[in-house]
Design a protein around this motif. Structure first.
Motif, mmCIF file in Angstrom:
data_model
loop_
_atom_site.group_PDB
_atom_site.id
_atom_site.type_symbol
_atom_site.label_atom_id
_atom_site.label_comp_id
_atom_site.label_asym_id
_atom_site.label_seq_id
_atom_site.Cartn_x
_atom_site.Cartn_y
_atom_site.Cartn_z
ATOM 1 N N LEU A 89 48.523 20.766 42.100
ATOM 2 C CA LEU A 89 48.957 22.058 41.542
ATOM 3 C C LEU A 89 48.513 22.204 40.088
ATOM 4 C CD1 LEU A 89 52.518 22.190 43.083
ATOM 5 C CD2 LEU A 89 50.674 23.824 43.529
ATOM 6 N N LEU A 90 48.676 21.138 39.306
ATOM 7 C CA LEU A 90 48.264 21.188 37.902
ATOM 8 C C LEU A 90 46.758 21.363 37.769
ATOM 9 C CD1 LEU A 90 50.608 18.420 36.506
ATOM 10 C CD2 LEU A 90 50.781 20.878 36.067
ATOM 11 N N GLU A 91 46.010 20.688 38.615
ATOM 12 C CA GLU A 91 44.549 20.819 38.582
ATOM 13 C C GLU A 91 44.116 22.239 38.936
ATOM 14 O OE1 GLU A 91 43.334 17.758 41.270
ATOM 15 O OE2 GLU A 91 43.406 16.202 39.733
ATOM 16 N N LYS A 92 44.911 22.920 39.749
ATOM 17 C CA LYS A 92 44.593 24.300 40.135
ATOM 18 C C LYS A 92 45.118 25.321 39.132
ATOM 19 C CE LYS A 92 44.119 23.449 45.028
ATOM 20 N NZ LYS A 92 42.831 24.008 45.373
ATOM 21 N N GLY A 93 45.762 24.855 38.059
ATOM 22 C CA GLY A 93 46.169 25.742 36.987
ATOM 23 C C GLY A 93 47.602 26.239 37.037
ATOM 24 N N PHE A 94 48.435 25.631 37.866
ATOM 25 C CA PHE A 94 49.833 26.032 37.936
ATOM 26 C C PHE A 94 50.651 25.350 36.844
ATOM 27 C CE2 PHE A 94 48.382 27.009 42.161
ATOM 28 C CZ PHE A 94 49.105 28.139 42.507
ATOM 29 N N LYS A 95 51.731 26.000 36.421
ATOM 30 C CA LYS A 95 52.713 25.398 35.535
ATOM 31 C C LYS A 95 53.806 24.867 36.452
ATOM 32 C CE LYS A 95 55.433 26.312 31.463
ATOM 33 N NZ LYS A 95 55.711 27.244 30.388
ATOM 34 N N VAL A 96 54.125 23.572 36.349
ATOM 35 C CA VAL A 96 55.004 22.925 37.323
ATOM 36 C C VAL A 96 56.294 22.441 36.665
ATOM 37 C CG1 VAL A 96 55.219 21.027 38.961
ATOM 38 C CG2 VAL A 96 53.017 22.179 38.681
ATOM 39 N N LYS A 97 57.406 22.720 37.341
ATOM 40 C CA LYS A 97 58.693 22.153 36.972
ATOM 41 C C LYS A 97 59.112 21.282 38.140
ATOM 42 C CE LYS A 97 61.647 24.276 34.504
ATOM 43 N NZ LYS A 97 62.627 25.165 33.890
ATOM 44 N N GLY A 98 59.436 20.034 37.866
ATOM 45 C CA GLY A 98 59.820 19.109 38.928
ATOM 46 C C GLY A 98 61.290 18.765 38.842
ATOM 47 N N SER A 99 62.002 18.869 39.949
ATOM 48 C CA SER A 99 63.415 18.485 39.959
ATOM 49 C C SER A 99 63.547 17.076 40.535
ATOM 50 C CB SER A 99 64.253 19.478 40.772
ATOM 51 O OG SER A 99 63.978 19.355 42.145
ATOM 52 N N VAL A 100 64.482 16.331 39.965
ATOM 53 C CA VAL A 100 64.748 14.964 40.400
ATOM 54 C C VAL A 100 66.256 14.753 40.468
ATOM 55 C CG1 VAL A 100 62.611 13.985 39.474
ATOM 56 C CG2 VAL A 100 64.607 14.121 38.026
ATOM 57 N N ARG A 101 66.684 13.813 41.301
ATOM 58 C CA ARG A 101 68.118 13.492 41.371
ATOM 59 C C ARG A 101 68.561 12.688 40.161
ATOM 60 N NH1 ARG A 101 69.191 10.650 46.867
ATOM 61 N NH2 ARG A 101 66.948 10.754 47.023
ATOM 62 N N ASP A 102 67.703 11.801 39.706
ATOM 63 C CA ASP A 102 68.061 10.888 38.624
ATOM 64 C C ASP A 102 66.983 10.939 37.546
ATOM 65 O OD1 ASP A 102 68.992 8.834 37.039
ATOM 66 O OD2 ASP A 102 68.872 7.295 38.595
ATOM 67 N N LEU A 103 67.355 11.404 36.365
ATOM 68 C CA LEU A 103 66.364 11.517 35.284
ATOM 69 C C LEU A 103 65.821 10.158 34.844
ATOM 70 C CD1 LEU A 103 67.840 14.392 33.089
ATOM 71 C CD2 LEU A 103 65.748 14.429 34.441
ATOM 72 N N LYS A 104 66.496 9.066 35.200
ATOM 73 C CA LYS A 104 65.987 7.730 34.871
ATOM 74 C C LYS A 104 64.666 7.456 35.592
ATOM 75 C CE LYS A 104 70.593 5.917 34.176
ATOM 76 N NZ LYS A 104 71.658 5.099 34.752
ATOM 77 N N LYS A 105 64.497 8.033 36.776
ATOM 78 C CA LYS A 105 63.261 7.831 37.533
ATOM 79 C C LYS A 105 62.092 8.632 36.968
ATOM 80 C CE LYS A 105 65.341 6.655 41.930
ATOM 81 N NZ LYS A 105 65.395 6.948 43.359
ATOM 82 N N VAL A 106 62.385 9.553 36.086
ATOM 83 C CA VAL A 106 61.337 10.394 35.511
ATOM 84 C C VAL A 106 60.392 9.584 34.633
ATOM 85 C CG1 VAL A 106 60.922 12.319 33.927
ATOM 86 C CG2 VAL A 106 62.686 12.491 35.668
ATOM 87 N N ASP A 107 60.889 8.520 34.029
ATOM 88 C CA ASP A 107 60.043 7.704 33.151
ATOM 89 C C ASP A 107 58.802 7.194 33.876
ATOM 90 O OD1 ASP A 107 61.673 8.058 30.971
ATOM 91 O OD2 ASP A 107 62.862 6.257 31.392
ATOM 92 N N ILE A 108 58.948 6.826 35.130
ATOM 93 C CA ILE A 108 57.804 6.360 35.921
ATOM 94 C C ILE A 108 56.804 7.503 36.121
ATOM 95 C CG2 ILE A 108 57.094 5.489 38.183
ATOM 96 C CD1 ILE A 108 59.939 4.164 38.284
ATOM 97 N N SER A 109 57.329 8.673 36.456
ATOM 98 C CA SER A 109 56.469 9.841 36.666
ATOM 99 C C SER A 109 55.813 10.290 35.376
ATOM 100 C CB SER A 109 57.277 10.991 37.258
ATOM 101 O OG SER A 109 57.798 10.619 38.511
ATOM 102 N N LYS A 110 56.534 10.174 34.268
ATOM 103 C CA LYS A 110 55.982 10.598 32.977
ATOM 104 C C LYS A 110 54.736 9.797 32.628
ATOM 105 C CE LYS A 110 59.939 12.575 30.628
ATOM 106 N NZ LYS A 110 60.874 12.452 29.513
ATOM 107 N N ASN A 111 54.713 8.527 32.969
ATOM 108 C CA ASN A 111 53.525 7.707 32.697
ATOM 109 C C ASN A 111 52.324 8.217 33.483
ATOM 110 O OD1 ASN A 111 54.900 6.021 30.955
ATOM 111 N ND2 ASN A 111 55.462 4.609 32.566
ATOM 112 N N PHE A 112 52.553 8.666 34.704
ATOM 113 C CA PHE A 112 51.483 9.172 35.566
ATOM 114 C C PHE A 112 50.935 10.498 35.046
ATOM 115 C CE2 PHE A 112 50.084 11.173 39.651
ATOM 116 C CZ PHE A 112 49.133 10.240 40.000
#
Length: 62
Positions: free
Chosen positions: A25-48
């Motif tokens: 989606l980002l490569e196609k030019g979309f602005k993305v908001k991602g929902s997660v159950r636990d914000l602690k898991k976001v740290d892994i995604s943030k690195n990606f």
């Protein structure tokens, strides 16, 4: 790359499949908001997606 910046919400954004969907989606030019159950898991995604978070076209909420 298109720069239309339509907004998309991806649920389960810290998951394997969702992270790849977000990337496409980002490569196609979309602005993305991602929902997660636990914000602690976001740290892994943030690195990606580190460089995309800086550009303010991706953010996470719970």
């Amino acid at each position: 790359m298109q720069t239309h910046l339509k907004k998309v919400l991806v649920t389960g954004a810290s998951g394997y499949i969702a992270s790849h969907c977000i990337k496409v989606l980002l490569e196609k030019g979309f602005k993305v908001k991602g929902s997660v159950r636990d914000l602690k898991k976001v740290d892994i995604s943030k690195n990606f997606f580190d460089n995309l978070l800086i550009k303010k076209i991706l953010n996470f909420v719970n």
